[in-house]
Scaffold this active site. Structure first.
Site, short mmCIF file in Angstrom:
data_model
loop_
_atom_site.label_atom_id
_atom_site.label_comp_id
_atom_site.label_asym_id
_atom_site.label_seq_id
_atom_site.Cartn_x
_atom_site.Cartn_y
_atom_site.Cartn_z
N HIS A 127 0.84 -1.21 0.00
CA HIS A 127 0.00 0.00 0.00
C HIS A 127 0.88 1.25 0.00
O HIS A 127 1.24 1.79 1.05
CB HIS A 127 -0.92 0.00 1.22
CG HIS A 127 -2.04 0.98 1.11
ND1 HIS A 127 -3.32 0.69 1.52
CD2 HIS A 127 -2.10 2.25 0.64
CE1 HIS A 127 -4.11 1.73 1.31
NE2 HIS A 127 -3.37 2.71 0.78
N HIS A 159 1.59 5.12 -2.16
CA HIS A 159 1.18 6.13 -3.14
C HIS A 159 2.44 6.77 -3.73
O HIS A 159 3.17 7.48 -3.04
CB HIS A 159 0.31 7.20 -2.49
CG HIS A 159 -0.96 6.65 -1.92
ND1 HIS A 159 -2.13 6.57 -2.64
CD2 HIS A 159 -1.23 6.13 -0.69
CE1 HIS A 159 -3.08 6.04 -1.88
NE2 HIS A 159 -2.55 5.76 -0.70
N LEU A 160 2.69 6.51 -5.02
CA LEU A 160 3.86 7.07 -5.69
C LEU A 160 3.54 8.37 -6.45
O LEU A 160 4.45 9.04 -6.92
CB LEU A 160 4.47 6.05 -6.65
CG LEU A 160 5.13 4.84 -6.00
CD1 LEU A 160 5.69 3.90 -7.05
CD2 LEU A 160 6.23 5.26 -5.02
N ASN A 185 -4.44 6.03 -7.59
CA ASN A 185 -5.02 7.37 -7.57
C ASN A 185 -4.05 8.38 -8.17
O ASN A 185 -3.60 9.33 -7.54
CB ASN A 185 -5.44 7.77 -6.15
CG ASN A 185 -4.29 7.74 -5.16
OD1 ASN A 185 -3.32 7.02 -5.34
ND2 ASN A 185 -4.41 8.53 -4.11
N ASP A 232 0.84 2.67 3.84
CA ASP A 232 -0.02 3.71 3.27
C ASP A 232 0.78 5.00 3.10
O ASP A 232 0.31 6.10 3.40
CB ASP A 232 -1.27 3.95 4.12
CG ASP A 232 -2.32 4.82 3.42
OD1 ASP A 232 -2.17 5.07 2.20
OD2 ASP A 232 -3.27 5.27 4.08
#
Length: 428
Positions: free
Chosen positions: A59, A61-62, A93, A304
């Site tokens: 989990h 976010h790049l 996203n 996350d």
């Protein structure tokens, strides 16, 4: 490329430290034994350091494409390597969303050009993550999708999620879900608890998460789908997942370091670096999360990792975006605040960060077995440092843990045989 990693200190299944040498050839662990002759091979001496399989984070976010001011594939994977992670799964996203085959293929090309560690991309469940139209799961899998999620938003319509689960089961893909019923969010910025009341903020109630999990678990049972709960945060959610597992439903769950270590009582005033979604819950929720992790209700730890700019986070707790960084600090925080006080063992922590996430999604990573990819991290368990966001390799400096003193820092990370983070100056 071949070399020998010598004098590694590894942990066996009984929690005992053993000496182990590893022959690394062609990106794999060719041989592992207590003593290997160096011969003509170059030697990297791991004396005094714990060596683990590289960590697996499902989990992350790049932000790229579309959010490169927050993070890029290059900076995010460098941060991952520094934290000891050799496999990470990137959330969809981005802009554009990887919601059809062409976008997924473009994303994978970017990853192959820029990533320091292995990146497994999620595809979105619905087009543009809008919850109105399902994507083509089979085409996205063919293009390289790792699993499916609309993370950041919950799929609101039960009928849409049920159809998604049936199609995911047919395509042999997992569905990972951000669980949040929008009708219950209440425009909240923090948990609906004492902190929200004290500061007169709208609160996000626990039930907005748990009711979505309960719905999805029953849908997954009917659809025969593997269903994975992202960043679980409430005691009711833990109870629901525990009951589902007892009933034999194929559900797994992850928890973040920040939800294990913090609760809303720890928020020091209106600091946006303590704003994340799901929010920091109550003390009873935090305790239930650790209990669920220890008894196997919760399967794994995931960060996350959600970087934002300082400008975005300066907008105040009501307006600032949700999310904190996590890749570079996860292991030291958990080792220091779970293992050293005796709340969990080192063996448990390593499993939650290596083999358990790999097994949950059927991945051949997270192990030091012969023939496995040469993904390893060398850790100095005695090294004590203070967390300083200014030194992060991530673009995101948004962390609630600034100033915390921690032990157990990765010093060398090897991904598929290549040294991708090196604090000791070793070379191959």
């Amino acid at each position: 490329m071949s070399y020998i990693l010598k004098n590694a200190k590894v942990l066996d299944d009984g929690g005992n430290f053993l000496k182990q040498d590893f022959l690394i050839e062609d990106g794999k662990i060719a041989k592992a034994a207590p003593q290997l002759e160096a011969g003509d091979h170059q030697v990297i001496d791991a004396s005094g350091h714990l060596v683990s399989a590289g960590f697996v984070d499902v989990h992350v976010h790049l932000r790229e494409p579309g959010g490169e001011h927050k993070e890029t594939i290059e900076t995010g994977t460098k941060a991952a390597a520094r934290g000891g992670f050799t496999t990470i799964a990137a959330m969809p996203n981005t802009r554009p969303v990887p919601d059809h085959q062409e976008q997924m293929e473009k994303l994978i090309r970017r990853i192959s050009q820029k990533a320091s560690v292995r990146v497994l991309p999620y595809a979105s469940i619905t087009v543009r993550q809008a919850g109105k139209e399902l994507t083509d799961f089979t085409a996205l899998k063919t293009a390289g999708a790792f699993a499916l999620t609309d993370d950041g938003v919950g799929v609101q319509e039960a009928g849409m999620m049920f159809e998604a689960m049936k199609r995911a089961a047919a395509a042999n893909l997992s569905i990972a879900a951000h669980c949040e019923d929008n009708s219950l969010i209440n425009r909240g910025a923090v948990h609906a608890g004492e902190f929200a009341e004290k500061h007169q903020l709208n609160g996000i109630p626990s039930v907005c998460e748990s009711v979505h999990i309960a719905r999805d678990i029953l849908l997954a049972e009917a659809a025969g789908c593997h269903y994975h709960v992202c960043h679980i945060s409430t005691k009711e959610s833990v109870r629901t997942v525990r009951d589902a597992k007892r009933a034999g439903i194929n559900v797994t769950a992850e928890v973040t370091p920040h939800h294990l270590l913090l609760c809303d009582e720890d928020i020091p005033g209106l600091d946006p670096n303590f704003k994340m979604n799901p929010p920091l819950r109550g003390k009873e929720d935090r305790d239930a999360l650790l209990e669920g992790l220890l008894d196997g209700t919760i399967d794994l730890i995931a960060t996350d990792h959600a970087p934002h700019t300082a400008e975005e986070k300066s907008e105040g707790i009501k307006l600032a975006p949700f999310g904190i960084t996590g890749l570079e600090t996860a292991f030291p925080l958990l080792y220091t605040h779970l293992v050293l006080p005796g709340k969990a063992t080192l063996g448990q922590l390593l499993k939650w960060m290596t083999i358990r996430p790999a097994e949950t999604f059927g991945l051949p990573y997270g192990t030091l077995s012969e023939g496995a990819p040469a993904d390893l991290v060398m850790i100095d368990l005695a090294e004590e440092r203070t967390i300083d966001p200014a030194g992060f390799l991530s673009k995101g400096k948004n962390t609630p843990f600034a100033g915390w003193s921690c032990s157990g820092w990765p010093v060398v990370t090897i991904a598929e045989g290549n040294i991708v983070f090196d604090e000791r100056g070793v070379r191959t």
